[in-house]
Scaffold this motif. Structure first.
Motif, PDB file in Angstrom:
ATOM      1  N   VAL A 297       0.829  -1.208   0.000  1.00 55.34           N
ATOM      2  CA  VAL A 297       0.000   0.000   0.000  1.00 55.34           C
ATOM      3  C   VAL A 297       0.863   1.257   0.000  1.00 55.34           C
ATOM      4  O   VAL A 297       0.542   2.246  -0.667  1.00 55.34           O
ATOM      5  N   LYS A 298       2.006   1.220   0.739  1.00 58.39           N
ATOM      6  CA  LYS A 298       2.854   2.410   0.771  1.00 58.39           C
ATOM      7  C   LYS A 298       3.450   2.693  -0.605  1.00 58.39           C
ATOM      8  O   LYS A 298       3.559   3.844  -1.021  1.00 58.39           O
ATOM      9  N   ARG A 299       3.837   1.623  -1.327  1.00 59.84           N
ATOM     10  CA  ARG A 299       4.362   1.815  -2.680  1.00 59.84           C
ATOM     11  C   ARG A 299       3.272   2.329  -3.608  1.00 59.84           C
ATOM     12  O   ARG A 299       3.502   3.198  -4.449  1.00 59.84           O
ATOM     13  N   MET A 300       2.058   1.770  -3.436  1.00 59.23           N
ATOM     14  CA  MET A 300       0.948   2.209  -4.273  1.00 59.23           C
ATOM     15  C   MET A 300       0.663   3.698  -4.045  1.00 59.23           C
ATOM     16  O   MET A 300       0.491   4.468  -4.993  1.00 59.23           O
ATOM     17  N   LEU A 301       0.668   4.102  -2.758  1.00 57.34           N
ATOM     18  CA  LEU A 301       0.416   5.515  -2.470  1.00 57.34           C
ATOM     19  C   LEU A 301       1.575   6.386  -2.958  1.00 57.34           C
ATOM     20  O   LEU A 301       1.384   7.559  -3.273  1.00 57.34           O
ATOM     21  N   TYR A 422      -9.011   1.972 -10.604  1.00 55.02           N
ATOM     22  CA  TYR A 422      -8.774   0.539 -10.430  1.00 55.02           C
ATOM     23  C   TYR A 422      -7.975   0.273  -9.155  1.00 55.02           C
ATOM     24  O   TYR A 422      -8.377  -0.533  -8.326  1.00 55.02           O
ATOM     25  N   TYR A 423      -6.845   0.977  -8.995  1.00 51.15           N
ATOM     26  CA  TYR A 423      -6.012   0.617  -7.837  1.00 51.15           C
ATOM     27  C   TYR A 423      -6.548   1.187  -6.532  1.00 51.15           C
ATOM     28  O   TYR A 423      -6.368   0.590  -5.479  1.00 51.15           O
ATOM     29  N   TYR A 424      -7.232   2.344  -6.588  1.00 55.68           N
ATOM     30  CA  TYR A 424      -7.829   2.824  -5.334  1.00 55.68           C
ATOM     31  C   TYR A 424      -8.951   1.875  -4.895  1.00 55.68           C
ATOM     32  O   TYR A 424      -9.121   1.611  -3.711  1.00 55.68           O
ATOM     33  N   PHE A 425      -9.693   1.358  -5.887  1.00 54.62           N
ATOM     34  CA  PHE A 425     -10.823   0.505  -5.514  1.00 54.62           C
ATOM     35  C   PHE A 425     -10.423  -0.916  -5.187  1.00 54.62           C
ATOM     36  O   PHE A 425     -11.234  -1.665  -4.657  1.00 54.62           O
ATOM     37  N   ARG A 426      -9.165  -1.289  -5.506  1.00 50.32           N
ATOM     38  CA  ARG A 426      -8.698  -2.596  -5.028  1.00 50.32           C
ATOM     39  C   ARG A 426      -8.785  -2.657  -3.509  1.00 50.32           C
ATOM     40  O   ARG A 426      -9.200  -3.661  -2.929  1.00 50.32           O
ATOM     41  N   ILE A 427      -8.391  -1.551  -2.858  1.00 50.98           N
ATOM     42  CA  ILE A 427      -8.466  -1.523  -1.392  1.00 50.98           C
ATOM     43  C   ILE A 427      -9.917  -1.554  -0.933  1.00 50.98           C
ATOM     44  O   ILE A 427     -10.266  -2.261   0.014  1.00 50.98           O
TER      45      ILE A 427
END
Lengths: 485, 190
Positions: A297-301, A422-427
């Motif tokens: 999550v930190k890398r994604m952010l 897409y990636y925000y909604f994965r969480i």
């Protein structure tokens, strides 16, 4: 230089002295007293803010002080208060985190205060030398903070990568400044603007200097192709530090960016615009695409924050008064929504690196519906869905670019915003649709201060989503300080 | 001989400049770190010479004292303490990235050369006397630097002192041995 010129500089002097005091207090307290020191640091930030309001405001119009080194104008006040708010929130968020760790809080809080001092200088610098010195003060504090958990391998790796690349980019920035000085014979922003307005010939040494300064600034805001340090530094740093370097220093770097490129270098807009256009498009595309495949999550952010720097760059490409105030508004909105999202990462981070994998969020909605709802709001806001503040921020930036005639850039940015869903909604999917099938689900940290700060971020994100007028008004009052009418 | 005396300053400049660049190239090509450090010392000395040539005597002296004296000793101390005899970088790592590194280096160098050659550099400082003027009187270069630094650039000068403090704090944080942290990996407790 008379003594009365020091009066608008009092907030900075006070903050520096407070930083020394916190450092000394931290030595005697050792590893205890994280909460007390955080409150003390927050108090000194509050006193600094009051001092800014009392003596640091441009009551008699914008002017420079102390030999033309610092501006006293509404633009500076806006960014000073913004970065100080970000630092204050981070101080309260980190108190419990430091308490749970084995590291002492004294130096941590003092370094946050010194970084804030650097950011204040960056927001108000009227001379390339004072701007650069402020930047270095902020950057050096950041390097140390990223490596603060010195026995963690990841923390070391992030700090070393950040430091080496940061030093390189500072070298490029200073080389650009030296070329500007060689071509114009002055380091004063007002004089640079006057010289650029007066001359109508194309001077390539000058343009090279401007471009190299631009490269240095693109590094500091983590734009493509100068972004390579970001994922490692963000992942390795202690999470409150990641939250800090993703907002405060980014806002301060954008303040300096705006002050330079929409202020001093604005007459040469036609020369540097294409570079910023390419950087903005590449940043938006790469940041969003790279974030898709991240499981941490930190890398994604981190990639998400790269993408957000790209959105803000679009306002600089527009180069208009609206472009300027839309970036100012965007930075404020981004600060609150990003701090809130990182607040949840801190909350889940109870054991080692738990809470950093996307899978750690599975089933959160069943166990802690309140926390899941909060995270949902920040994910919606980061993706730019109404009625959250993230939507308003993007709306202003994009419409400034449309008005300036940069339709294609806006098309790219809008398409990439859709990709970011897409990636925000994965969480969100993990939280609401998956069952946490672990035997031992990661428990949430119970920390009232953290809860309160996340609550504040939720409130601001929702409030500015429906009623952004006060912040827009504040930002617009800063526009004429840069001479953009 | 007439050519030599007419172009004396230019000749000295080019000799010093070429040697300075050669020293810089030596830093990254020597295999032995002590040789690299000594090569860097050569660059520092040549740059000090360039400062003197441009009538910035104070900067030249400071360059000798701080860089050639202080920082160089620090470099050599570190090399001795860490005790690296020979740097043997991972050959595969370097060869994989070498074409890209050379390409970006050439592009950047060409950009700089184009910018410096195609443009016109002004003469911001004026001549030699401009570096010795204090309030309209010709004094020395040291006095002129002092007046500029402590009056015009007072604010950046004071902020630099905070920058140095932060650097010291950082060095102490990373350098000190904390009781209680050893062997635990500094991990968060459950």
């Amino acid at each position: 230089m008379s003594l009365s010129q020091f009066i608008p500089f009092l907030p900075e002097i006070f903050l520096a002295v407070a930083g020394f005091a916190i450092l000394l207090a931290g030595i005697s307290l050792g590893k205890r007293g994280a909460r007390g020191l955080s409150l003390l640091s927050l108090g000194s930030l509050a006193v600094t803010a009051i001092l800014i309001w009392v003596v640091g405001r441009p009551v008699e119009g914008a002017h420079t002080i102390l030999g033309g080194m610092l501006f006293v104008d509404t633009f500076a006040v806006y960014f000073k208060l913004l970065t100080m708010t970000a630092s204050g929130i981070v101080l309260l968020m980190s108190a419990g985190y430091l308490e749970r760790s084995d590291y002492s809080p004294g130096e941590f809080d003092a370094l946050i205060l010194f970084a804030t001092l650097g950011m204040m200088i960056m927001a108000s610098g009227a001379n390339l030398v004072s701007l650069y010195v402020g930047l270095e003060l902020m950057a050096l504090s950041q390097y140390v903070l990223v490596g603060y958990f010195k026995l963690e391998l990841k923390s070391n790796e992030g700090a070393v990568k950040y430091f080496v690349l940061g030093a390189l980019s500072s070298g490029v920035l200073v080389y650009g400044i030296s070329l500007l000085y060689g071509a114009l014979g002055t380091l004063d922003l007002g004089a640079i603007r006057a010289a650029l307005t007066a001359s109508d010939t194309v001077n390539w040494t000058l343009n090279l200097g401007i471009i190299l300064v631009g490269f240095g600034m693109l590094f500091k805001v983590a734009a493509v192709p100068f972004h390579v340090w970001t994922p490692d530094a963000y992942e390795g740093a202690p999470t409150p530090v990641t939250a800090f370097i993703s907002v405060g220093p980014k806002a301060a770097a954008f303040a300096m960016f705006l002050r330079l490129f929409l202020g001093a270098f604005h007459p040469e807009l036609a020369q540097w615009r294409i570079v910023m256009w390419i950087a903005a498009a590449a940043t938006v595309i790469y940041g969003n695409i790279a974030a898709l495949t991240q499981d941490n999550v930190k890398r994604m952010l981190a990639y998400s924050s790269i993408a957000h720097a790209g959105y803000a760059l679009i306002g600089i490409v527009a180069g208009t008064a609206m472009g300027l105030w839309s970036v100012m508004v965007y930075m404020l909105i981004y600060t609150f929504m990003n701090l809130g999202a990182f607040g949840f990462v801190i909350m889940l981070e109870t054991r080692g690196y738990a809470g950093e994998r996307v899978g750690d969020y599975a089933g959160l909605a069943k166990r802690h519906p309140g926390a899941a709802a909060g995270m949902l709001i920040f994910m919606l806001s980061l993706a730019g869905i109404p009625p959250t503040a993230g939507f308003m921020g993007k709306l202003y930036v994009f419409s400034s670019a449309v008005q300036a005639g940069y339709i294609w850039l806006v098309v790219i940015a809008v398409v990439m915003s859709a990709v970011s869903l897409y990636y925000y909604f994965r969480i969100v999917v993990e939280m609401y649709l998956k069952d946490g099938d672990e035997d031992e689900p990661a428990p949430l940290v119970r920390d009232r201060w953290l809860d309160a700060m996340i609550g504040l971020c939720v409130f601001v994100t929702l409030f500015l989503g429906v009623y952004p007028a006060p912040v827009v008004g504040l930002a617009q009052s800063g526009v004429h300080a840069l001479g953009l009418g | 001989m007439a050519f030599l005396s007419a172009h004396f300053v230019a000749i000295v400049f080019y000799v010093l400049a070429v040697l300075a660049v050669a020293g810089g190239v030596g830093v990254i090509t020597f295999k032995n770190p002590v040789h690299s450090a000594l090569s860097l010392l050569g660059t520092f000395l040549m740059v000090a010479g360039l400062f003197v040539l441009r009538h910035a005597e104070f900067l030249g002296a400071v360059q000798l004292l701080v860089y050639a004296g202080g920082i160089m000793v620090l470099f050599l101390f570190v090399i001795m303490l860490v005790n690296v005899r020979r740097l043997s970088p991972d050959a595969a790592f370097l060869s994989r990235r070498a074409p890209l590194a050379v390409l970006s280096g050439v592009v950047f160098g060409a950009l700089i050369a184009f910018g410096v050659l195609a443009g016109s550099l002004g003469h911001p400082g004026g001549g030699a006397t401009a570096l010795q003027m204090v309030q309209g009187h010709v004094m020395g270069n040291t006095e002129a630097v002092g007046w500029t630094l402590y009056r015009h650039f007072l604010v950046p000068f004071e902020i630099v002192s905070v920058v140095l403090l932060v650097a010291m704090i950082g060095a102490i944080i990373f350098g000190r041995k904390d009781a209680g942290l050893e062997g635990r990996g500094g991990r968060m407790e459950p």
